[in-house]
Design a protein around this motif. Sequence first.
Motif, mmCIF file in Angstrom:
data_model
loop_
_atom_site.group_PDB
_atom_site.id
_atom_site.type_symbol
_atom_site.label_atom_id
_atom_site.label_comp_id
_atom_site.label_asym_id
_atom_site.label_seq_id
_atom_site.Cartn_x
_atom_site.Cartn_y
_atom_site.Cartn_z
ATOM 1 N N PHE A 254 38.950 21.327 -29.021
ATOM 2 C CA PHE A 254 39.314 20.531 -30.186
ATOM 3 C C PHE A 254 38.030 20.151 -30.917
ATOM 4 C CE2 PHE A 254 40.326 16.715 -32.572
ATOM 5 C CZ PHE A 254 41.576 17.013 -33.101
ATOM 6 N N PRO A 255 37.941 20.436 -32.220
ATOM 7 C CA PRO A 255 36.664 20.261 -32.915
ATOM 8 C C PRO A 255 36.226 18.805 -33.009
ATOM 9 C CG PRO A 255 38.412 20.791 -34.464
ATOM 10 C CD PRO A 255 38.980 20.995 -33.104
ATOM 11 N N THR A 256 34.949 18.598 -32.830
ATOM 12 C CA THR A 256 34.339 17.289 -33.029
ATOM 13 C C THR A 256 33.846 17.206 -34.468
ATOM 14 O OG1 THR A 256 32.121 18.025 -32.407
ATOM 15 C CG2 THR A 256 33.592 17.278 -30.623
ATOM 16 N N LEU A 257 33.413 16.028 -34.865
ATOM 17 C CA LEU A 257 32.894 15.845 -36.211
ATOM 18 C C LEU A 257 31.705 16.767 -36.459
ATOM 19 C CD1 LEU A 257 33.487 14.054 -38.669
ATOM 20 C CD2 LEU A 257 31.842 12.401 -37.765
ATOM 21 N N GLU A 258 30.873 16.925 -35.444
ATOM 22 C CA GLU A 258 29.681 17.762 -35.584
ATOM 23 C C GLU A 258 30.024 19.238 -35.758
ATOM 24 O OE1 GLU A 258 28.899 13.937 -34.280
ATOM 25 O OE2 GLU A 258 30.143 15.415 -33.203
ATOM 26 N N ASP A 259 31.212 19.642 -35.288
ATOM 27 C CA ASP A 259 31.616 21.046 -35.402
ATOM 28 C C ASP A 259 32.080 21.417 -36.801
ATOM 29 O OD1 ASP A 259 31.247 21.585 -32.648
ATOM 30 O OD2 ASP A 259 33.251 20.820 -32.179
ATOM 31 N N LEU A 260 32.450 20.444 -37.594
ATOM 32 C CA LEU A 260 33.147 20.721 -38.843
ATOM 33 C C LEU A 260 32.183 20.957 -39.993
ATOM 34 C CD1 LEU A 260 35.995 18.086 -38.498
ATOM 35 C CD2 LEU A 260 36.106 20.540 -38.028
ATOM 36 N N PRO A 261 32.404 22.013 -40.750
ATOM 37 C CA PRO A 261 31.503 22.329 -41.862
ATOM 38 C C PRO A 261 31.829 21.515 -43.105
ATOM 39 C CG PRO A 261 33.254 23.951 -41.767
ATOM 40 C CD PRO A 261 33.471 23.022 -40.581
ATOM 41 N N LEU A 262 30.846 21.445 -44.002
ATOM 42 C CA LEU A 262 31.140 20.969 -45.346
ATOM 43 C C LEU A 262 32.089 21.958 -46.010
ATOM 44 C CD1 LEU A 262 27.520 20.053 -46.552
ATOM 45 C CD2 LEU A 262 29.225 18.487 -45.612
ATOM 46 N N TRP A 263 32.847 21.464 -46.970
ATOM 47 C CA TRP A 263 33.759 22.336 -47.706
ATOM 48 C C TRP A 263 33.723 21.926 -49.161
ATOM 49 C CZ3 TRP A 263 39.770 22.946 -46.767
ATOM 50 C CH2 TRP A 263 40.157 24.237 -47.147
ATOM 51 N N GLY A 264 34.326 22.712 -50.028
ATOM 52 C CA GLY A 264 34.301 22.398 -51.445
ATOM 53 C C GLY A 264 35.683 22.358 -52.057
ATOM 54 N N PHE A 265 35.758 21.797 -53.274
ATOM 55 C CA PHE A 265 37.016 21.808 -54.009
ATOM 56 C C PHE A 265 36.715 21.709 -55.498
ATOM 57 C CE2 PHE A 265 36.126 17.319 -53.513
ATOM 58 C CZ PHE A 265 36.599 16.719 -54.669
ATOM 59 N N ASP A 266 37.746 21.931 -56.305
ATOM 60 C CA ASP A 266 37.637 21.910 -57.756
ATOM 61 C C ASP A 266 37.811 20.477 -58.257
ATOM 62 O OD1 ASP A 266 37.843 22.165 -60.480
ATOM 63 O OD2 ASP A 266 39.758 23.238 -60.450
ATOM 64 N N SER B 189 32.449 22.250 -61.951
ATOM 65 C CA SER B 189 33.565 21.609 -61.242
ATOM 66 C C SER B 189 33.394 21.501 -59.731
ATOM 67 C CB SER B 189 34.857 22.374 -61.533
ATOM 68 O OG SER B 189 34.778 23.697 -61.035
ATOM 69 N N ASP B 190 32.304 22.018 -59.191
ATOM 70 C CA ASP B 190 32.161 22.021 -57.734
ATOM 71 C C ASP B 190 31.914 20.619 -57.179
ATOM 72 O OD1 ASP B 190 32.481 24.714 -57.746
ATOM 73 O OD2 ASP B 190 30.368 25.206 -57.417
ATOM 74 N N CYS B 191 32.705 20.245 -56.188
ATOM 75 C CA CYS B 191 32.470 19.032 -55.409
ATOM 76 C C CYS B 191 32.488 19.407 -53.930
ATOM 77 C CB CYS B 191 33.542 17.973 -55.681
ATOM 78 S SG CYS B 191 33.463 17.227 -57.322
ATOM 79 N N ILE B 192 31.856 18.581 -53.122
ATOM 80 C CA ILE B 192 31.694 18.884 -51.701
ATOM 81 C C ILE B 192 32.444 17.854 -50.867
ATOM 82 C CG2 ILE B 192 30.022 19.093 -49.809
ATOM 83 C CD1 ILE B 192 27.950 19.902 -51.953
ATOM 84 N N LEU B 193 33.079 18.335 -49.803
ATOM 85 C CA LEU B 193 33.756 17.471 -48.837
ATOM 86 C C LEU B 193 32.917 17.385 -47.574
ATOM 87 C CD1 LEU B 193 37.428 18.753 -49.235
ATOM 88 C CD2 LEU B 193 36.463 16.609 -50.112
#
Length: 343
Positions: free
Chosen positions: A32-44, A56-60
Amino acid sequence: MTKYKLEYIWLDGYKPTPNLRGKTQIKEFDHFPTLEDLPLWGFDGSSTQQAEGHSSDCILKPVAVYPDPARKNGVLVMSEVLLPDGTPHPTNARATILDDEGAWFGFEQEYFFYKDGRPLGFPEHGYPAPQGPYYTGVGFKNVGDIAREIVEEHLELCLEAGINHEGINAEVAKGQWEFQVFGKGSKKAADEVWIARYLLLRLTEKYGVDIEFHCKPLGDTDWNGSGMHCNFSTEYMRTVGGKAYFEALMAAFGKNWKEHIDVYGPDNDKRLTGKHETAPWNKFSYGVADRGASIRVPHSFVKNDYKGYLEDRRPNSQGDPYAIASRVLKTIAEVDTKAVAAA
Protein backbone atom coordinates in the motif's frame (compact mmCIF):
# COMPACT_ATOMS: atom_id res chain seq x y z
CA MET A 1 2.94 -5.96 -7.85
CA THR A 2 -0.55 -4.56 -7.45
CA LYS A 3 -2.20 -1.86 -9.52
CA TYR A 4 -3.57 0.81 -7.16
CA LYS A 5 -6.22 3.37 -8.04
CA LEU A 6 -4.85 6.67 -6.73
CA GLU A 7 -7.58 9.30 -6.35
CA TYR A 8 -5.83 12.67 -6.18
CA ILE A 9 -8.12 15.12 -4.37
CA TRP A 10 -7.67 18.89 -4.22
CA LEU A 11 -9.50 22.19 -3.70
CA ASP A 12 -10.21 24.34 -6.72
CA GLY A 13 -10.12 28.12 -7.09
CA TYR A 14 -13.82 28.91 -6.94
CA LYS A 15 -14.92 31.69 -4.58
CA PRO A 16 -16.22 32.33 -2.00
CA THR A 17 -15.83 28.61 -1.25
CA PRO A 18 -13.65 26.08 -3.05
CA ASN A 19 -15.00 22.85 -4.47
CA LEU A 20 -13.46 19.42 -4.12
CA ARG A 21 -11.96 17.94 -7.29
CA GLY A 22 -10.56 14.50 -7.96
CA LYS A 23 -9.04 12.35 -10.67
CA THR A 24 -7.56 8.87 -10.75
CA GLN A 25 -4.11 7.63 -11.65
CA ILE A 26 -3.18 3.92 -11.83
CA LYS A 27 0.26 2.91 -10.55
CA GLU A 28 1.85 -0.35 -9.48
CA PHE A 29 3.30 -0.93 -6.01
CA ASP A 30 4.30 -4.02 -4.06
CA HIS A 31 2.65 -2.53 -0.93
CA PHE A 32 0.00 0.00 0.00
CA PRO A 33 1.65 3.26 -1.10
CA THR A 34 3.02 5.66 1.47
CA LEU A 35 3.13 9.41 1.02
CA GLU A 36 6.77 9.15 -0.02
CA ASP A 37 5.86 6.68 -2.79
CA LEU A 38 3.42 9.00 -4.51
CA PRO A 39 4.53 11.20 -7.39
CA LEU A 40 3.57 14.75 -8.15
CA TRP A 41 0.84 14.99 -10.76
CA GLY A 42 -0.66 17.71 -12.90
CA PHE A 43 -4.03 19.04 -13.99
CA ASP A 44 -5.60 21.72 -16.18
CA GLY A 45 -6.00 24.72 -13.90
CA SER A 46 -7.92 26.69 -16.52
CA SER A 47 -10.89 24.39 -15.85
CA THR A 48 -10.81 24.91 -12.07
CA GLN A 49 -10.38 28.70 -11.80
CA GLN A 50 -6.68 28.21 -11.00
CA ALA A 51 -4.94 29.18 -14.25
CA GLU A 52 -5.38 30.89 -17.60
CA GLY A 53 -5.78 28.81 -20.74
CA HIS A 54 -2.51 30.02 -22.22
CA SER A 55 -0.59 28.69 -19.18
CA SER A 56 -2.85 26.11 -17.57
CA ASP A 57 -0.48 23.65 -15.90
CA CYS A 58 -0.89 23.17 -12.15
CA ILE A 59 0.80 20.60 -9.94
CA LEU A 60 -0.69 18.27 -7.33
CA LYS A 61 1.51 17.51 -4.33
CA PRO A 62 0.33 14.59 -2.16
CA VAL A 63 0.13 15.57 1.52
CA ALA A 64 -2.01 12.84 3.14
CA VAL A 65 -2.95 9.28 2.19
CA TYR A 66 -5.94 7.14 3.18
CA PRO A 67 -7.32 3.79 2.04
CA ASP A 68 -10.32 4.18 -0.27
CA PRO A 69 -12.89 1.70 1.07
CA ALA A 70 -15.23 2.19 -1.90
CA ARG A 71 -12.66 0.83 -4.36
CA LYS A 72 -10.64 -2.34 -4.60
CA ASN A 73 -7.01 -1.31 -4.15
CA GLY A 74 -8.12 2.30 -3.84
CA VAL A 75 -6.13 5.16 -2.32
CA LEU A 76 -7.38 8.63 -1.38
CA VAL A 77 -4.60 11.18 -1.90
CA MET A 78 -5.21 14.60 -0.36
CA SER A 79 -3.15 17.06 -2.35
CA GLU A 80 -1.97 20.64 -2.29
CA VAL A 81 -1.92 22.70 -5.48
CA LEU A 82 1.42 24.13 -6.61
CA LEU A 83 2.43 26.49 -9.38
CA PRO A 84 4.71 25.11 -12.12
CA ASP A 85 7.76 26.47 -10.28
CA GLY A 86 6.86 24.36 -7.23
CA THR A 87 5.66 27.21 -4.98
CA PRO A 88 2.21 27.08 -3.38
CA HIS A 89 -0.66 28.20 -5.59
CA PRO A 90 -2.52 31.30 -4.29
CA THR A 91 -5.57 29.05 -3.68
CA ASN A 92 -3.51 26.63 -1.58
CA ALA A 93 -4.63 27.61 1.92
CA ARG A 94 -3.12 24.52 3.51
CA ALA A 95 0.48 25.39 2.64
CA THR A 96 0.59 28.54 4.76
CA ILE A 97 -1.60 27.82 7.80
CA LEU A 98 -0.33 27.68 11.34
CA ASP A 99 0.04 24.11 12.54
CA ASP A 100 0.68 22.69 15.97
CA GLU A 101 0.42 19.01 16.83
CA GLY A 102 -0.41 20.03 20.39
CA ALA A 103 -3.48 21.89 19.13
CA TRP A 104 -6.53 19.63 18.97
CA PHE A 105 -9.54 20.42 16.80
CA GLY A 106 -12.97 18.87 16.65
CA PHE A 107 -15.24 20.01 13.82
CA GLU A 108 -19.01 19.48 13.86
CA GLN A 109 -19.98 19.44 10.19
CA GLU A 110 -23.66 20.16 9.56
CA TYR A 111 -25.28 19.90 6.13
CA PHE A 112 -28.60 19.35 4.37
CA PHE A 113 -29.57 16.53 2.05
CA TYR A 114 -31.24 18.06 -1.01
CA LYS A 115 -33.34 16.50 -3.74
CA ASP A 116 -35.23 18.27 -6.52
CA GLY A 117 -34.22 21.67 -5.19
CA ARG A 118 -35.43 21.31 -1.60
CA PRO A 119 -34.33 19.56 1.58
CA LEU A 120 -34.89 15.83 1.62
CA GLY A 121 -38.26 15.12 3.21
CA PHE A 122 -39.77 18.54 2.52
CA PRO A 123 -43.14 18.48 0.72
CA GLU A 124 -43.27 19.65 -2.89
CA HIS A 125 -44.82 22.92 -1.74
CA GLY A 126 -44.45 24.68 1.58
CA TYR A 127 -42.79 23.26 4.67
CA PRO A 128 -43.04 20.18 6.87
CA ALA A 129 -44.04 20.31 10.53
CA PRO A 130 -41.99 22.86 12.53
CA GLN A 131 -38.61 22.13 14.07
CA GLY A 132 -38.63 20.07 17.22
CA PRO A 133 -38.84 16.32 16.51
CA TYR A 134 -36.05 16.13 13.93
CA TYR A 135 -32.99 16.71 16.12
CA THR A 136 -31.61 13.25 17.02
CA GLY A 137 -34.94 11.97 15.72
CA VAL A 138 -35.82 8.43 14.75
CA GLY A 139 -38.61 7.01 12.62
CA PHE A 140 -39.70 7.55 9.03
CA LYS A 141 -41.72 10.71 9.71
CA ASN A 142 -38.65 12.40 11.21
CA VAL A 143 -35.72 11.17 9.11
CA GLY A 144 -37.29 9.61 6.02
CA ASP A 145 -36.28 6.45 4.22
CA ILE A 146 -32.75 6.93 2.84
CA ALA A 147 -31.05 9.61 4.95
CA ARG A 148 -30.01 7.26 7.72
CA GLU A 149 -28.87 4.69 5.16
CA ILE A 150 -26.56 7.32 3.66
CA VAL A 151 -25.14 8.61 6.95
CA GLU A 152 -24.51 5.09 8.22
CA GLU A 153 -22.71 4.15 5.01
CA HIS A 154 -20.72 7.38 5.15
CA LEU A 155 -19.73 6.62 8.73
CA GLU A 156 -18.43 3.19 7.70
CA LEU A 157 -16.51 4.64 4.76
CA CYS A 158 -14.83 7.22 6.99
CA LEU A 159 -13.86 4.67 9.64
CA GLU A 160 -12.48 2.27 7.03
CA ALA A 161 -10.50 5.13 5.49
CA GLY A 162 -8.90 5.89 8.86
CA ILE A 163 -10.74 9.18 9.35
CA ASN A 164 -11.12 9.99 13.05
CA HIS A 165 -14.89 10.25 12.69
CA GLU A 166 -16.47 10.65 16.12
CA GLY A 167 -20.20 10.53 15.57
CA ILE A 168 -23.37 11.36 13.66
CA ASN A 169 -26.82 12.69 14.43
CA ALA A 170 -29.90 14.07 12.74
CA GLU A 171 -30.01 17.84 13.21
CA VAL A 172 -32.65 20.42 14.08
CA ALA A 173 -34.17 20.92 10.63
CA LYS A 174 -35.83 18.31 8.46
CA GLY A 175 -33.24 16.83 6.10
CA GLN A 176 -30.32 18.24 8.12
CA TRP A 177 -27.56 16.05 9.58
CA GLU A 178 -24.18 16.34 11.26
CA PHE A 179 -20.96 14.39 11.53
CA GLN A 180 -17.99 15.09 13.77
CA VAL A 181 -14.28 14.77 13.02
CA PHE A 182 -11.44 15.18 15.54
CA GLY A 183 -7.74 15.56 14.85
CA LYS A 184 -4.51 16.47 16.61
CA GLY A 185 -2.87 19.26 14.62
CA SER A 186 -4.71 21.76 12.44
CA LYS A 187 -3.58 20.27 9.13
CA LYS A 188 -4.46 16.72 10.13
CA ALA A 189 -7.88 17.70 11.45
CA ALA A 190 -8.68 19.82 8.40
CA ASP A 191 -7.43 17.17 5.94
CA GLU A 192 -9.81 14.67 7.49
CA VAL A 193 -12.78 17.04 7.31
CA TRP A 194 -12.16 17.57 3.60
CA ILE A 195 -11.78 13.84 2.95
CA ALA A 196 -14.96 13.15 4.92
CA ARG A 197 -16.77 15.75 2.80
CA TYR A 198 -15.38 14.15 -0.35
CA LEU A 199 -16.57 10.69 0.69
CA LEU A 200 -20.04 12.04 1.46
CA LEU A 201 -20.35 13.85 -1.86
CA ARG A 202 -19.17 10.82 -3.82
CA LEU A 203 -21.44 8.48 -1.88
CA THR A 204 -24.61 10.47 -2.55
CA GLU A 205 -24.06 10.27 -6.31
CA LYS A 206 -25.58 6.78 -6.34
CA TYR A 207 -28.60 7.88 -4.31
CA GLY A 208 -29.47 10.80 -6.60
CA VAL A 209 -29.20 13.17 -3.63
CA ASP A 210 -27.15 16.35 -3.30
CA ILE A 211 -25.37 17.76 -0.27
CA GLU A 212 -26.09 21.41 0.49
CA PHE A 213 -23.33 22.98 2.55
CA HIS A 214 -24.68 26.54 2.38
CA CYS A 215 -25.02 27.89 5.90
CA LYS A 216 -28.58 29.20 5.45
CA PRO A 217 -30.11 27.42 2.45
CA LEU A 218 -33.71 28.14 3.51
CA GLY A 219 -33.10 31.86 3.74
CA ASP A 220 -34.81 34.15 6.21
CA THR A 221 -37.23 31.57 7.55
CA ASP A 222 -37.79 30.01 10.95
CA TRP A 223 -35.47 27.13 10.13
CA ASN A 224 -31.97 26.60 11.45
CA GLY A 225 -28.92 27.15 9.32
CA SER A 226 -25.86 24.90 9.24
CA GLY A 227 -22.68 25.45 11.21
CA MET A 228 -19.34 23.76 11.62
CA HIS A 229 -18.68 24.41 15.29
CA CYS A 230 -14.97 24.30 16.06
CA ASN A 231 -13.93 22.70 19.36
CA PHE A 232 -10.33 23.55 20.13
CA SER A 233 -7.64 23.23 22.76
CA THR A 234 -3.89 23.60 23.05
CA GLU A 235 -1.54 21.77 25.36
CA TYR A 236 -1.43 24.88 27.57
CA MET A 237 -5.22 25.05 27.72
CA ARG A 238 -5.43 21.38 28.70
CA THR A 239 -2.63 21.28 31.27
CA VAL A 240 -2.30 24.79 32.75
CA GLY A 241 -5.27 26.95 31.85
CA GLY A 242 -6.62 29.09 34.68
CA LYS A 243 -9.25 31.78 34.91
CA ALA A 244 -6.81 34.64 34.20
CA TYR A 245 -5.59 32.93 31.04
CA PHE A 246 -9.16 32.17 29.96
CA GLU A 247 -10.18 35.81 30.37
CA ALA A 248 -7.12 36.99 28.43
CA LEU A 249 -7.96 34.50 25.71
CA MET A 250 -11.57 35.71 25.47
CA ALA A 251 -10.33 39.31 25.29
CA ALA A 252 -8.15 38.34 22.32
CA PHE A 253 -11.04 36.57 20.59
CA GLY A 254 -13.23 39.59 21.20
CA LYS A 255 -10.62 41.96 19.76
CA ASN A 256 -10.24 39.80 16.65
CA TRP A 257 -13.94 39.07 16.08
CA LYS A 258 -13.92 40.42 12.51
CA GLU A 259 -10.75 38.54 11.51
CA HIS A 260 -12.50 35.35 12.61
CA ILE A 261 -15.78 36.12 10.84
CA ASP A 262 -13.84 36.91 7.64
CA VAL A 263 -12.63 33.29 7.42
CA TYR A 264 -15.48 31.44 9.12
CA GLY A 265 -17.44 30.94 5.91
CA PRO A 266 -19.45 33.19 3.57
CA ASP A 267 -22.97 34.47 4.29
CA ASN A 268 -22.58 34.15 8.04
CA ASP A 269 -24.62 37.34 8.41
CA LYS A 270 -27.59 35.29 7.17
CA ARG A 271 -26.98 32.59 9.78
CA LEU A 272 -25.57 34.46 12.78
CA THR A 273 -28.58 36.67 13.42
CA GLY A 274 -29.12 36.16 17.14
CA LYS A 275 -31.95 33.74 16.37
CA HIS A 276 -31.89 29.94 16.40
CA GLU A 277 -29.27 29.77 19.15
CA THR A 278 -26.72 31.91 17.34
CA ALA A 279 -24.77 34.97 18.39
CA PRO A 280 -25.00 37.98 16.03
CA TRP A 281 -22.15 37.85 13.54
CA ASN A 282 -20.83 41.31 14.56
CA LYS A 283 -20.91 40.88 18.34
CA PHE A 284 -18.59 38.63 20.34
CA SER A 285 -19.81 36.86 23.46
CA TYR A 286 -19.03 33.82 25.57
CA GLY A 287 -20.92 31.92 28.21
CA VAL A 288 -21.00 28.67 30.14
CA ALA A 289 -23.16 26.13 28.28
CA ASP A 290 -24.60 29.01 26.24
CA ARG A 291 -25.50 27.81 22.74
CA GLY A 292 -26.34 31.38 21.80
CA ALA A 293 -22.85 32.70 22.52
CA SER A 294 -19.98 33.10 20.06
CA ILE A 295 -17.93 30.74 22.23
CA ARG A 296 -19.62 28.15 24.39
CA VAL A 297 -17.69 27.31 27.54
CA PRO A 298 -18.35 23.73 28.74
CA HIS A 299 -19.24 23.20 32.40
CA SER A 300 -16.34 20.75 32.56
CA PHE A 301 -13.91 23.49 31.55
CA VAL A 302 -14.92 25.72 34.48
CA LYS A 303 -15.08 22.87 37.00
CA ASN A 304 -11.58 21.80 35.99
CA ASP A 305 -10.03 25.16 36.96
CA TYR A 306 -10.56 26.58 33.47
CA LYS A 307 -8.70 23.79 31.71
CA GLY A 308 -9.81 21.77 28.70
CA TYR A 309 -11.43 22.78 25.43
CA LEU A 310 -13.70 25.57 24.16
CA GLU A 311 -16.28 25.60 21.36
CA ASP A 312 -16.36 28.40 18.80
CA ARG A 313 -19.89 28.25 17.40
CA ARG A 314 -19.41 30.85 14.65
CA PRO A 315 -17.72 28.84 11.85
CA ASN A 316 -20.30 27.76 9.32
CA SER A 317 -20.85 24.66 7.27
CA GLN A 318 -19.15 26.10 4.18
CA GLY A 319 -16.05 27.17 6.08
CA ASP A 320 -12.57 26.03 5.12
CA PRO A 321 -11.24 24.11 8.15
CA TYR A 322 -7.66 25.05 7.20
CA ALA A 323 -8.47 28.75 7.50
CA ILE A 324 -10.62 28.30 10.60
CA ALA A 325 -8.00 26.35 12.55
CA SER A 326 -5.24 28.72 11.51
CA ARG A 327 -7.20 31.79 12.62
CA VAL A 328 -7.94 30.20 16.00
CA LEU A 329 -4.23 29.49 16.53
CA LYS A 330 -3.25 33.02 15.49
CA THR A 331 -5.52 34.51 18.14
CA ILE A 332 -4.36 32.06 20.80
CA ALA A 333 -0.74 32.96 19.97
CA GLU A 334 -1.45 36.60 20.85
CA VAL A 335 -1.93 35.73 24.52
CA ASP A 336 1.36 35.92 26.42
CA THR A 337 1.12 33.06 28.92
CA LYS A 338 4.10 34.33 30.94
CA ALA A 339 2.57 37.78 31.31
CA VAL A 340 -0.74 36.26 32.39
CA ALA A 341 1.01 34.06 34.94
CA ALA A 342 3.02 37.00 36.31
CA ALA A 343 -0.12 39.08 36.73
